[in-house]
Design an enzyme around this catalytic site. Structure first.
Site, short mmCIF file in Angstrom:
data_model
loop_
_atom_site.label_atom_id
_atom_site.label_comp_id
_atom_site.label_asym_id
_atom_site.label_seq_id
_atom_site.Cartn_x
_atom_site.Cartn_y
_atom_site.Cartn_z
N GLU A 60 0.83 -1.21 0.00
CA GLU A 60 0.00 0.00 0.00
C GLU A 60 0.86 1.26 0.00
OE1 GLU A 60 -0.55 -2.67 1.91
OE2 GLU A 60 -2.41 -3.40 1.03
N HIS A 129 -11.50 -6.32 7.95
CA HIS A 129 -12.26 -6.01 6.73
C HIS A 129 -13.51 -5.21 7.05
CE1 HIS A 129 -10.03 -9.75 6.09
NE2 HIS A 129 -9.90 -9.38 4.83
#
Lengths: 337, 411
Positions: A60, A129
């Site tokens: 990321e 998540h």
């Protein structure tokens, strides 16, 4: 106009922006060939080629760091972080670099990038998540923070974010991707296909950043919400009969304070709802701002309904999630005070 | 079997020399100048793996330029290079003193490392972009960025191009191919790769150069940069400036068990070369090779510039607290400025007299510019940027909450 899911609307926004401006490039993990794990970039690689829509290594910081470099070159990267929960390795690049580049270089270099990320719970995603990290970004000077709650806004706000000259954090409530979820997880799934806000205009109509939308006009209490919580608040209105005015904030930074203040001054009461943890959450900022601007108009203490200050649990998802029951209780309490 | 098991212990590497010790660089292998061959710019990285363990050197002990990497510059260009390094050194001396006099908060000098940025800069072309650290001001000096503007920023005065918002030496000049320095470590390395990817995406012919110190190669951003550069074959030159010290931490702490920093490139299939960072000719020749390789689409190069930070990390540390005072003098690759000067004298293109004269000219120029800058102001006195300015440029258009805060602050 076409009836779309939020996923289709987001895909469509990419499509429109990429067709209109060669500088728009789209990338992230599984974004290219496969079209994203949620399908938000489906077909873009095939249509625009591999150099404008491609897969990246799972890194990321690399995704955001390269986007900053591309923006410095003159491109407009629209990048996907697969889940908001995965953004932390990129936090330094976002906070120390993207957010400050314009200021520190006196606009010698700027950073018009959009960082999209699926956000929030309701899908049994557990602690990795499900998170809603909006407050970690609203706290950073130089970032804009957006969270749409429906397909129409998702397309219009994403187009506005891509056009914006500054870095935008674009949070997509993943539980809303396929329908307006109101927190009643035990009821049949509702689709966008028949919802008025699933009717998405063709073309490049923008929804301007920094403007809230009144989702329901009411007289008793102002509800400040965004993302999934807009529908939870609507359900709580139906179940309690409280005549609430529901504001969908849409953009958290810059915030439409004018709309908030006008509504609270009208109703004299305020309930703030978000899915993120409570302490130092964006609700704390909203409460401070309302207190500063509306203290003498308030007839009852404001109430926050939020996720608990725990990691997002797996099996206890619906005890964590601030559903219509808890929001309804807050309505009753704020009306009693 | 069990009897062989002893309690484990942690390995914490130590430098060869701490204060009070006698510096000993006898373990430091230095190949003779001219030894390393110059491969074709399209060489397969696998074929030059040994270059990550050797050192490209051009200037020998006699001051001669030897081997396949020699002759990348004309004599005129060498004199220009010498002047750039002399200018940077003089500039540093004046600004270090200015900091001690309270005219700025902070300064970082390049002493001993001048060749790296000054020579590299001359291998790039207009339109290319560097993503530097705070110790590459030679990239600006060698591209004729105005020293007066640098001083105005160092003094944070009313003429500071960054309006007082950024630290003294964190320059920014798109026009001069110099990306805004952050002050965070390592972040720029992966941004350089992104810029280079953008050039490739756009079908351009420009290249980028990333810069990082030996210590910061330990950052995750280093790995991110390497994997993205490798995957997309980005037209980028990735420079590690190994000046042996990260503040008080010797390079072995970041390097760990691998032989050299350059060898990190092997796992990524990136062409990796070590160069004598105190040899202006060698740095230029390797930079030129790597820039050409990138521009022709043969992909990234990792360069380890082997040099020595002869001064402190910044004005905020005293190196004698963590390393021997005589270590800089014992550094076996010598002083870059002195070596180029001797080379030019050896080949009959320079003299002590001309050198003294150039020193005097540079000194006068820098002092004169310094007076001009100080006449505008310093951090201590004179005209400073407006406080109103800190509210500007956070966003392109000032949002309502910042307008309100600016009014609240009274600006």
């Amino acid at each position: 106009m076409a009836q779309m899911t939020m996923i289709e609307a987001i895909r469509e926004a990419h499509d429109v922006a990429m067709a209109a401006d060669k500088r728009v490039v789209v990338y992230g993990e599984d974004v290219g060939y496969f079209g994203g794990v949620f399908r938000c970039t489906a077909g873009l690689q095939e249509k625009f080629g591999k150099s404008r829509c491609f897969d990246t290594p799972i890194n990321e910081a690399g995704i955001v760091g390269t986007a900053i470099g591309m923006a410095a070159y003159g491109l407009k990267p629209v990048i996907e972080i697969q889940f908001a929960d995965y953004v932390y390795p990129a936090y330094d690049q976002i906070v120390s670099e993207a957010a400050r580049l314009r200021h520190r270089s006196n606009a010698d270099f700027t950073c018009p990038i959009v960082i999209r990320m699926p956000t929030g719970g309701g899908i049994f995603g557990g602690q990795t998540h499900s998170q809603s990290p909006e407050a970690l970004f609203t706290h950073v000077s130089g970032l804009k923070v957006v969270m749409p709650s429906n397909p129409k806004d998702a397309k219009g706000l994403l187009l506005a974010a891509i056009e914006d000259p500054d870095p935008v954090i674009f949070l997509e409530p993943k539980r809303l991707y396929n329908g307006p979820f109101d927190g009643h997880h035990d009821r049949p799934i509702v689709s966008w296909k028949k919802h008025p806000l699933g009717d998405v205009p063709d073309g490049d109509d923008l929804v301007p950043l920094g403007k809230a939308a009144v989702r329901r006009v009411g007289a008793d209490v102002t509800v400040l919400a965004y993302g999934t919580m807009v529908y939870v608040a609507e359900a709580a209105v139906q179940e309690t009969g409280v005549d609430a005015e529901i504001l969908d904030l849409r953009t958290l930074m810059p915030l439409d304070l004018e709309a908030i203040v006008a509504s609270v001054k009208k109703t004299g009461r305020c309930v703030i709802v978000h899915e993120a943890t409570r302490t130092s959450g964006f609700g704390a900022e909203l409460m401070s701002l309302v207190q500063e601007a509306c203290f003498y108009h308030l007839e009852a203490p404001m109430i926050r309904v939020t996720g608990w200050d725990t990691p997002y649990p797996h099996a206890q998802e619906w005890e964590y999630f601030p559903g219509p029951g808890r929001v309804g209780e807050a309505f009753k309490k704020v009306m009693e005070d | 079997m069990t009897s062989d098991i002893r309690p484990l212990s942690l390995n914490v590497p130590e430098p060869g020399c701490r204060p009070g010790d006698t510096p000993d660089f006898s373990d430091f292998e230095i190949p003779r100048a001219g030894l390393v061959p110059r491969p074709a710019v399209n060489v397969d990285p696998d074929e030059i793996r040994d270059m990550a363990f050797s050192i490209v050197r051009v200037l020998n002990k006699k001051g001669e330029a030897v081997g396949e990497w020699a002759d990348s510059l004309t004599n005129d260009e060498l004199r220009v290079g010498l002047r750039h390094m002399m200018t940077l050194r003089t500039f540093d001396i004046r600004m270090m003193n200015a900091q001690r006099q309270g005219k700025t908060s902070f300064y970082m000098q390049h002493l001993g490392e001048e060749a790296v940025s000054c020579a590299f800069s001359r291998a790039m072309q207009p339109g290319d972009m560097n993503f530097p650290t705070y110790r590459q001001a030679g990239l600006l000096i060698a591209r004729d960025y105005p020293m007066l503007t640098m001083m105005n920023q160092i003094y944070s005065n009313a003429e500071d191009p960054l309006h007082g918002r950024q630290l003294p030496i964190m320059y920014s000049s798109k026009e001069h191919g110099f990306f805004s320095i952050s002050g965070n470590l390592g972040t720029q390395f992966v941004q350089a790769v992104g810029w280079a990817m953008a050039s490739a995406i756009s079908g351009d012919t420009k290249i980028a150069a990333g810069w990082i110190g030996d210590g910061s190669t330990a950052e995750s951003d280093f790995h991110a940069a390497m994997v993205f550069a490798s995957t997309y074959k980005a037209p980028v030159v990735l420079n590690i400036v190994n000046n042996q010290w990260a503040i008080s931490t010797f390079q072995g702490i970041a390097r760990g068990g691998v032989g050299t920093f350059a060898a990190r490139g092997h796992g990524f299939g990136i062409a990796s070369i070590r160069v004598d960072g105190n040899d202006y000719l060698a740095v230029h020749a390797v930079a030129k090779w790597a820039c050409e390789r990138a521009r022709l689409g043969f992909g990234p190069t990792l360069i380890e510039h082997v040099t020595y930070r002869a001064g402190g990390h910044s004005t905020s540390d005293d190196p004698s607290a963590y390393r021997s005072k005589s270590e800089a003098a014992a550094w076996p690759l010598g002083d870059p400025l002195e070596r180029l000067k001797q080379h030019l004298i050896t080949i009959g293109e320079w003299s002590e007299e001309r050198h003294k004269q150039a020193e005097a000219e540079i000194h006068d120029e820098v002092v004169s510019l310094q007076k001009t800058a100080e006449a505008v102001g310093t951090l201590a006195v004179g005209k400073t940027p407006s406080p109103r300015d800190m509210f500007e440029g956070v966003y392109e258009t000032m949002p309502p909450h910042l307008v309100k805060q600016r009014q609240e602050a009274g600006f």
